[in-house]
Write an enzyme that holds these catalytic residues in place. Structure first.
Site, short mmCIF file in Angstrom:
data_model
loop_
_atom_site.label_atom_id
_atom_site.label_comp_id
_atom_site.label_asym_id
_atom_site.label_seq_id
_atom_site.Cartn_x
_atom_site.Cartn_y
_atom_site.Cartn_z
N HIS A 18 -2.92 -67.47 37.74
CA HIS A 18 -2.84 -67.55 36.24
C HIS A 18 -4.23 -67.60 35.98
CE1 HIS A 18 1.80 -69.16 36.38
NE2 HIS A 18 1.70 -67.61 36.22
N LYS A 42 15.75 -67.88 32.26
CA LYS A 42 15.85 -68.30 33.97
C LYS A 42 16.60 -69.36 34.08
CE LYS A 42 11.44 -65.80 34.92
NZ LYS A 42 10.08 -66.27 35.33
N ARG A 92 0.70 -58.36 41.88
CA ARG A 92 0.60 -59.10 43.02
C ARG A 92 0.79 -57.79 43.86
NH1 ARG A 92 3.44 -64.51 40.87
NH2 ARG A 92 4.33 -62.60 39.77
N SER A 130 4.48 -69.20 40.89
CA SER A 130 5.06 -70.51 40.75
C SER A 130 6.16 -70.66 41.30
CB SER A 130 5.21 -70.26 39.12
OG SER A 130 4.26 -70.00 38.34
P1 ADP Z 1 7.19 -64.41 34.85
O1 ADP Z 1 7.69 -65.83 34.92
O2 ADP Z 1 7.27 -63.30 34.01
O3 ADP Z 1 6.71 -64.04 36.38
P2 ADP Z 1 4.65 -65.96 35.02
O4 ADP Z 1 4.54 -66.98 34.07
O5 ADP Z 1 5.14 -66.43 36.48
O6 ADP Z 1 5.79 -65.01 34.62
O7 ADP Z 1 3.32 -65.15 35.20
C1 ADP Z 1 2.83 -64.42 34.11
C2 ADP Z 1 2.13 -63.02 34.56
O8 ADP Z 1 0.93 -63.68 35.40
C3 ADP Z 1 2.82 -62.19 35.39
O9 ADP Z 1 2.61 -60.76 34.72
C4 ADP Z 1 2.75 -62.41 36.94
O10 ADP Z 1 2.94 -61.05 37.45
C5 ADP Z 1 1.28 -62.90 36.70
N1 ADP Z 1 0.85 -63.51 37.72
C6 ADP Z 1 1.32 -64.87 38.27
N2 ADP Z 1 0.75 -65.26 39.37
C7 ADP Z 1 -0.19 -64.27 39.64
C8 ADP Z 1 -0.97 -64.00 40.92
N3 ADP Z 1 -0.85 -64.84 41.73
N4 ADP Z 1 -1.72 -62.77 40.78
C9 ADP Z 1 -1.62 -61.83 39.72
N5 ADP Z 1 -0.74 -62.10 38.51
C10 ADP Z 1 -0.11 -63.45 38.76
#
Ligand code: ADP
Length: 169
Positions: A18, A42, A92, A130
């Protein structure tokens, strides 16, 4: 005119993936609003919204053009309410694509003026999520280097204590 983008997510917990995206996106826009979604639908979150906001504020306090906020309801309504022109999301592996594609097109259907920008984090974070961080921390593995130190400490507090209690019992 100020170009504002919104980076929405659950950030439960915040990872270095993030943070990598926040760094890239904040360099492209005048202001980046990192917005914690409060009604994810979720499973039970690991950390409360308040704690997630506090972590984001602390970790990003030196980033001048990054603002932390929370929102519920339709993302495009929130985006419009802060005067933003763009949504930032991360990609990703291919696994993210289907869901993100649907979301981006639905948001475009709901509000044609708002564009979704997809960014890729650095290679080191391609497989970082996460969910995986939570699983590894819960099982006692090290998440050092994958999350900011504040998150590492919170995970240790949450899971380390539980493990130690179990060990004694
Ligand atoms: P969600 O719960 O919708 O997956 P997150 O809070 O986990 O949302 O992540 C928010 C955004 O950040 C999403 O678009 C997710 O794809 C992106 N994201 C999270 N971790 C990574 C990473 N390691 N590389 C690229 N994008 C990421």
């Amino acid at each position: 005119m100020k170009r504002i983008a919104v980076y929405p997510g659950s950030f439960d917990p915040l990872t270095n993936g993030h943070l990598d995206l926040i760094g890239r996106a904040s360099a492209l826009f005048d202001e980046l609003v990192v917005a914690v979604l409060t009604n994810t639908g979720k499973e039970e979150p690991l950390f409360s919204v308040e704690k997630r906001l506090a972590v984001l504020r602390e970790v990003l306090r030196s980033q001048r053009n990054v603002r932390i906020d929370q929102f519920e309801g339709l993302l495009v309504d929130y985006v419009r309410s802060v005067g933003a022109c763009a949504i930032v999301r991360g990609l990703r592996a291919i696994s993210d694509f289907e869901y993100e594609f649907q979301m981006a097109l639905m948001n475009r259907h709901l509000c044609g003026q708002v564009e979704t920008f997809f960014l890729m984090a650095g290679e080191a974070y391609t497989y970082l999520s996460s969910r995986l961080v939570k699983e590894v921390a819960q099982l006692g593995g090290s998440v050092h280097g994958l999350v900011p130190p504040q998150v590492e400490a919170l995970l240790e507090e949450r899971y380390g204590r539980a493990r130690r209690r179990k060990g004694k019992g």
